[in-house]
Scaffold this motif. Structure first.
Motif, PDB file in Angstrom:
ATOM      1  N   GLU A   1       5.600  -2.147   7.559  1.00 48.83           N
ATOM      2  CA  GLU A   1       4.920  -3.196   6.799  1.00 48.83           C
ATOM      3  C   GLU A   1       4.468  -2.656   5.451  1.00 48.83           C
ATOM      4  O   GLU A   1       4.354  -1.446   5.250  1.00 48.83           O
ATOM      5  N   ILE A   2       4.236  -3.571   4.519  1.00 43.27           N
ATOM      6  CA  ILE A   2       3.805  -3.196   3.177  1.00 43.27           C
ATOM      7  C   ILE A   2       2.300  -2.899   3.209  1.00 43.27           C
ATOM      8  O   ILE A   2       1.488  -3.759   3.560  1.00 43.27           O
ATOM      9  N   VAL A   3       1.962  -1.650   2.841  1.00 42.23           N
ATOM     10  CA  VAL A   3       0.550  -1.247   2.847  1.00 42.23           C
ATOM     11  C   VAL A   3       0.022  -1.057   1.428  1.00 42.23           C
ATOM     12  O   VAL A   3      -1.146  -0.705   1.250  1.00 42.23           O
ATOM     13  N   GLY A   4       0.892  -1.258   0.453  1.00 40.49           N
ATOM     14  CA  GLY A   4       0.464  -1.143  -0.933  1.00 40.49           C
ATOM     15  C   GLY A   4       1.516  -1.695  -1.864  1.00 40.49           C
ATOM     16  O   GLY A   4       2.715  -1.562  -1.606  1.00 40.49           O
ATOM     17  N   ARG A   5       1.062  -2.304  -2.960  1.00 32.85           N
ATOM     18  CA  ARG A   5       2.008  -2.794  -3.957  1.00 32.85           C
ATOM     19  C   ARG A   5       1.330  -2.790  -5.317  1.00 32.85           C
ATOM     20  O   ARG A   5       0.112  -2.986  -5.435  1.00 32.85           O
TER      21      ARG A   5
END
Length: 577
Positions: free
Chosen positions: A546-550
């Motif tokens: 999963e995306i944990v930072g952007r």
């Protein structure tokens, strides 16, 4: 399964099959007629000393023999042509169907097994078709016709046929029953040999680096010994077939002569009739032998047919849309909405709750630890896999609804393991765009930082490339793969860790050149090195699917602990070096 496969793929060659049947029928009738003529010469020509009658009947026999030879040649030709066409069509069907598989189906069946099924298994069924066309058509005609003609010569000796034929069938049947499991084992063990050889050839550098040649040699010897042992077991049983047939045939012939001699001596039967009866008995037994020979081949072909049908009946998990979208109105906007992906049988999804946009003219970078799901993510874009949840969209259209060629035409993918095909530099670069000019090839090579080493090759663009690109270095192979994607002139470029074999300076030059030459394209870069993605417009940090930072590099340094850990670990590694 075997019959269904043969009927389906032999159907287009039905005219040849009909020709085989007709000519085999003529040949069989000729074979059945000759012993009667021979008996006629003995009883009505030689016995009376009528030379003219002998010459007349002999001429008829010679003409029938020539007809028999001619029809046999034509029948074999038609049969061979039908069988070869059958094999060609079946191999093509397997190849085309496998080409529609996703990586999931290829991994489940296995590449070595797919190769064996396309070659060796098809060959087994093809040999059966050839033998059927050349032997099986005439076998029942000779068997049934032989019985009728033999009874016309003498009914009293027919009990010999009633004994010899069942004995032959039972004897051969017992051998065949024991051969069936051996043939099944043989195909599986051929798969194993192919797998071992493929692994050793593909991983030859690893084998040598770990000095494991002796271990791999022993592994191959075990697999090879298993094939040899199984083949010898089947071969020994097969070797019994002809001695058994010859034994029964010779015993039956002696019995005919023994009991027939008494009937001749008593005047109940003529010598010519006895000779004809013996010929018909041999023909019957030969027909039975041909049928049993076919029966010996059927089990192995049946095993192969099951394996082939397993491939052809395996549906791809990437299903083509019934009414595909054939036109897109956009410039390459990529969007993922709540995407989830799970491998079959897995307890947890590899990817979950993934949502982001990659816009035209921007670079979207994806970074994360090994096993985080980065490669799986980018494989969803060209539908190498299909998402098990959510949606992947290009220009607002779900990729599952797009025409396959339209989708693939929009995406230029450089996979994690750069692969080149045997040929030349030019043929590899033109793989996605056969009409590309030499100027376009050189422009792509310049952008990919590959022009210098290609110019140094004596043949330039015509320089040979071996299978897999093993005659160039890893970095050169990656740059050629990048150039190949650029020649395609796509709206979306996906680089799956495609800069890993490049030094930092080359990496930087390539990214700068890429930004200049593909300003309007959507660029998605999966990378391990922070230096590769530091200038990206958007960086996605993936952890545990999963995306944990952007954000940008600077934003992530402030907001993402995971990203800071990646940066710090690489800085420490550089300082230690």
């Amino acid at each position: 399964m075997l019959a269904k496969l043969i009927v389906q793929y032999l159907g287009p060659h039905r005219k040849l099959v009909v020709g085989v049947v007709v000519f085999q029928l003529v040949q069989s009738i000729a074979s059945l007629y000759l012993p009667s003529l021979n008996a006629d010469i003995i009883d009505n020509g030689i016995a009376t000393g009528d030379t003219g009658y002998i010459l007349m009947i002999g001429s008829v026999m010679l003409g029938i023999t020539l007809l028999q030879v001619a029809t046999a040649i034509v029948a074999v030709y038609f049969g061979a042509k039908a069988a070869m066409g059958f094999g060609r069509d079946l191999r093509e069907a397997i190849f085309v169907h496998v080409g529609e598989f996703s990586e999931r189906e290829v991994a489940r069946i296995g590449a070595p097994s797919l190769i064996t099924r396309t070659t060796n298994d098809v060959q087994q069924v093809q040999i059966l078709v050839l033998t059927t066309c050349t032997l099986l058509v005439s076998a029942p005609i000779l068997a049934v016709g032989g019985v009728i003609m033999a009874l016309q010569q003498d009914v009293e000796l027919s009990w010999l046929m009633a004994v010899a034929i069942p004995v032959l069938l039972v004897s051969i049947g017992l051998i065949i029953v024991r051969m069936v499991p051996l043939f099944s084992q043989l195909q599986v063990r051929i798969d194993t040999v192919n797998r071992v050889v493929r692994e050793q050839l593909t991983g030859i550098r690893v084998v040598r680096a770990f000095v494991r040649e002796d271990l791999e040699t022993a592994r191959f010897e075990r697999a090879n010994a298993d094939v040899t042992r199984t083949a010898l077991g089947a071969g020994r049983l097969f070797a019994l077939v002809f001695p058994v047939v010859m034994l029964i045939m010779n015993v039956a012939s002696v019995a005919v002569l023994w009991f027939g001699s008494f009937r001749v001596d008593n005047g109940d039967m003529q010598i010519g009739a006895l000779t004809a009866f013996l010929s018909y008995l041999i023909q019957i037994l030969m027909a039975v032998m041909m049928a049993t020979f076919m029966a010996v081949m059927i089990p192995r072909a049946a095993v192969s047919a099951v394996r082939i049908s397993e491939v052809l009946d395996t549906p791809t998990s990437v299903v083509l849309p019934e009414r595909p979208v054939t036109e897109l109105h956009g410039t390459g906007l990529v969007e993922l909405r709540d995407v989830e992906f799970s491998y079959p049988g897995a307890e947890q999804p590899v990817l979950h709750n993934l949502s982001f946009r990659a816009r035209p003219g921007e670079t979207t970078a994806i970074i994360g630890s090994t096993g985080a799901g980065k490669t799986t993510l980018v494989n969803l874009l060209p539908r190498l896999f299909d998402a098990t949840g959510g949606a992947v969209l290009i220009d607002g259209v779900d990729v599952r609804e797009l025409d396959r060629d339209l989708l693939w035409g929009r995406i230029g993918l450089v996979p994690q393991r750069a692969y080149l095909f045997s040929g030349t530099v030019a043929s590899n670069l033109r793989y996605g765009n056969p009409a590309a000019t030499n100027e376009e090839l050189w422009n792509a090579l310049e952008t990919a930082q590959a022009a210098d080493f290609v110019r140094e090759m004596p043949e330039g663009l015509g320089a040979p490339i071996s299978q897999g690109g093993t005659n160039v270095s890893g970095g050169q192979r990656q740059r050629l793969a990048i150039a190949r994607a650029l020649v395609k002139k796509s709206e979306i470029y996906v680089f799956d860790d495609s800069f890993s074999a490049l030094d930092t300076a080359t990496d930087s030059r390539l990214r700068q050149a890429l930004a200049r030459s593909e300003r309007s394209a959507t660029k998605i870069i999966v990378a391990q090195r922070v230096s590769t993605i530091v200038d990206a417009d958007q960086i996605l940090v993936i952890d545990d699917g999963e995306i944990v930072g952007r954000g940008t590099h600077e934003e992530l340094l402030e907001t993402s602990e995971t990203y800071r850990e990646i940066v710090d670990s690489q800085l420490r590694a550089e300082e230690a070096a």
